[in-house]
Design a protein around this motif. Sequence first.
Motif, PDB file in Angstrom:
ATOM      1  N   THR A   1     -11.312  78.563  -5.468  1.00  0.00           N
ATOM      2  CA  THR A   1     -12.090  79.501  -6.269  1.00  0.00           C
ATOM      3  C   THR A   1     -12.214  80.874  -5.615  1.00  0.00           C
ATOM      4  OG1 THR A   1     -14.137  78.660  -5.270  1.00  0.00           O
ATOM      5  CG2 THR A   1     -13.444  77.675  -7.375  1.00  0.00           C
ATOM      6  N   GLY A   2     -11.335  81.179  -4.659  1.00  0.00           N
ATOM      7  CA  GLY A   2     -11.315  82.512  -4.077  1.00  0.00           C
ATOM      8  C   GLY A   2     -10.877  83.522  -5.122  1.00  0.00           C
ATOM      9  N   PRO A   3     -11.229  84.784  -4.944  1.00  0.00           N
ATOM     10  CA  PRO A   3     -10.920  85.805  -5.951  1.00  0.00           C
ATOM     11  C   PRO A   3      -9.440  85.866  -6.341  1.00  0.00           C
ATOM     12  CG  PRO A   3     -12.374  86.703  -4.274  1.00  0.00           C
ATOM     13  CD  PRO A   3     -11.963  85.340  -3.808  1.00  0.00           C
ATOM     14  N   GLU A   4      -8.541  85.858  -5.372  1.00  0.00           N
ATOM     15  CA  GLU A   4      -7.120  85.947  -5.696  1.00  0.00           C
ATOM     16  C   GLU A   4      -6.619  84.676  -6.371  1.00  0.00           C
ATOM     17  OE1 GLU A   4      -4.640  87.465  -2.564  1.00  0.00           O
ATOM     18  OE2 GLU A   4      -6.220  88.834  -1.910  1.00  0.00           O
ATOM     19  N   SER A   5      -7.144  83.522  -5.945  1.00  0.00           N
ATOM     20  CA  SER A   5      -6.759  82.261  -6.585  1.00  0.00           C
ATOM     21  C   SER A   5      -7.168  82.254  -8.048  1.00  0.00           C
ATOM     22  CB  SER A   5      -7.412  81.077  -5.863  1.00  0.00           C
ATOM     23  OG  SER A   5      -6.946  80.982  -4.542  1.00  0.00           O
ATOM     24  N   VAL A   6      -8.355  82.765  -8.336  1.00  0.00           N
ATOM     25  CA  VAL A   6      -8.840  82.803  -9.721  1.00  0.00           C
ATOM     26  C   VAL A   6      -8.010  83.777 -10.550  1.00  0.00           C
ATOM     27  CG1 VAL A   6     -10.802  83.422 -11.207  1.00  0.00           C
ATOM     28  CG2 VAL A   6     -11.169  82.031  -9.147  1.00  0.00           C
ATOM     29  N   VAL A   7      -7.693  84.937  -9.986  1.00  0.00           N
ATOM     30  CA  VAL A   7      -6.856  85.906 -10.700  1.00  0.00           C
ATOM     31  C   VAL A   7      -5.500  85.275 -11.031  1.00  0.00           C
ATOM     32  CG1 VAL A   7      -5.567  88.079 -10.441  1.00  0.00           C
ATOM     33  CG2 VAL A   7      -7.987  87.980  -9.833  1.00  0.00           C
ATOM     34  N   GLY A   8      -4.906  84.574 -10.072  1.00  0.00           N
ATOM     35  CA  GLY A   8      -3.630  83.914 -10.314  1.00  0.00           C
ATOM     36  C   GLY A   8      -3.729  82.841 -11.391  1.00  0.00           C
ATOM     37  N   ALA A   9      -4.801  82.045 -11.353  1.00  0.00           N
ATOM     38  CA  ALA A   9      -4.993  80.999 -12.360  1.00  0.00           C
ATOM     39  C   ALA A   9      -5.171  81.602 -13.745  1.00  0.00           C
ATOM     40  CB  ALA A   9      -6.196  80.135 -11.992  1.00  0.00           C
TER      41      ALA A   9
ATOM     42  N   ARG B   1     -18.825  88.497  -0.670  1.00  0.00           N
ATOM     43  CA  ARG B   1     -17.423  88.855  -0.922  1.00  0.00           C
ATOM     44  C   ARG B   1     -16.514  88.272   0.169  1.00  0.00           C
ATOM     45  NH1 ARG B   1     -15.564  92.958  -4.244  1.00  0.00           N
ATOM     46  NH2 ARG B   1     -17.720  93.621  -4.415  1.00  0.00           N
ATOM     47  N   GLU B   2     -16.976  88.312   1.397  1.00  0.00           N
ATOM     48  CA  GLU B   2     -16.182  87.770   2.502  1.00  0.00           C
ATOM     49  C   GLU B   2     -16.152  86.248   2.456  1.00  0.00           C
ATOM     50  OE1 GLU B   2     -14.186  89.196   4.928  1.00  0.00           O
ATOM     51  OE2 GLU B   2     -14.467  90.897   3.595  1.00  0.00           O
ATOM     52  N   GLY B   3     -17.286  85.652   2.170  1.00  0.00           N
ATOM     53  CA  GLY B   3     -17.355  84.200   2.106  1.00  0.00           C
ATOM     54  C   GLY B   3     -16.443  83.629   1.039  1.00  0.00           C
ATOM     55  N   MET B   4     -16.307  84.347  -0.058  1.00  0.00           N
ATOM     56  CA  MET B   4     -15.451  83.877  -1.149  1.00  0.00           C
ATOM     57  C   MET B   4     -13.989  83.806  -0.712  1.00  0.00           C
ATOM     58  SD  MET B   4     -17.262  85.835  -4.366  1.00  0.00           S
ATOM     59  CE  MET B   4     -15.796  85.789  -5.356  1.00  0.00           C
ATOM     60  N   LYS B   5     -13.615  84.627   0.243  1.00  0.00           N
ATOM     61  CA  LYS B   5     -12.233  84.631   0.719  1.00  0.00           C
ATOM     62  C   LYS B   5     -11.861  83.306   1.385  1.00  0.00           C
ATOM     63  CE  LYS B   5     -11.936  89.614   1.360  1.00  0.00           C
ATOM     64  NZ  LYS B   5     -11.821  90.691   2.353  1.00  0.00           N
TER      65      LYS B   5
END
Length: 97
Positions: A76-84, A64-68
């Motif tokens: 491909t970070g979690p927030e970037s994907v949510v925004g896309a 989870r931290e590495g994805m940030k």
Amino acid sequence: MVATDLAEALARSGTPFHQAHRLVGALVLESIRLGREPGDWTAADLAAFSPDFTADFARLLSPREGMKSREIPGGTGPESVVGALQRARERLASMRL
């Protein structure tokens, strides 16, 4: 994924790319040999394995931290994907009108 995050972080901190990947590969082999999961390693364990691993690398043992670290435009970070996904939904909705 954790191995990639560690190797990329090492390279960003100045460790040559090939050396970073070799070091992380050795850590993966040691993990397999000892039956350890990434979360089983502590900051002290990493530092004992290699001085190239400073205390801040321990956070990357959590996927989870590495994805940030992938929170960049188009990343491909979690927030970037949510925004896309949100932008894609908006485009689809506008096409239906």
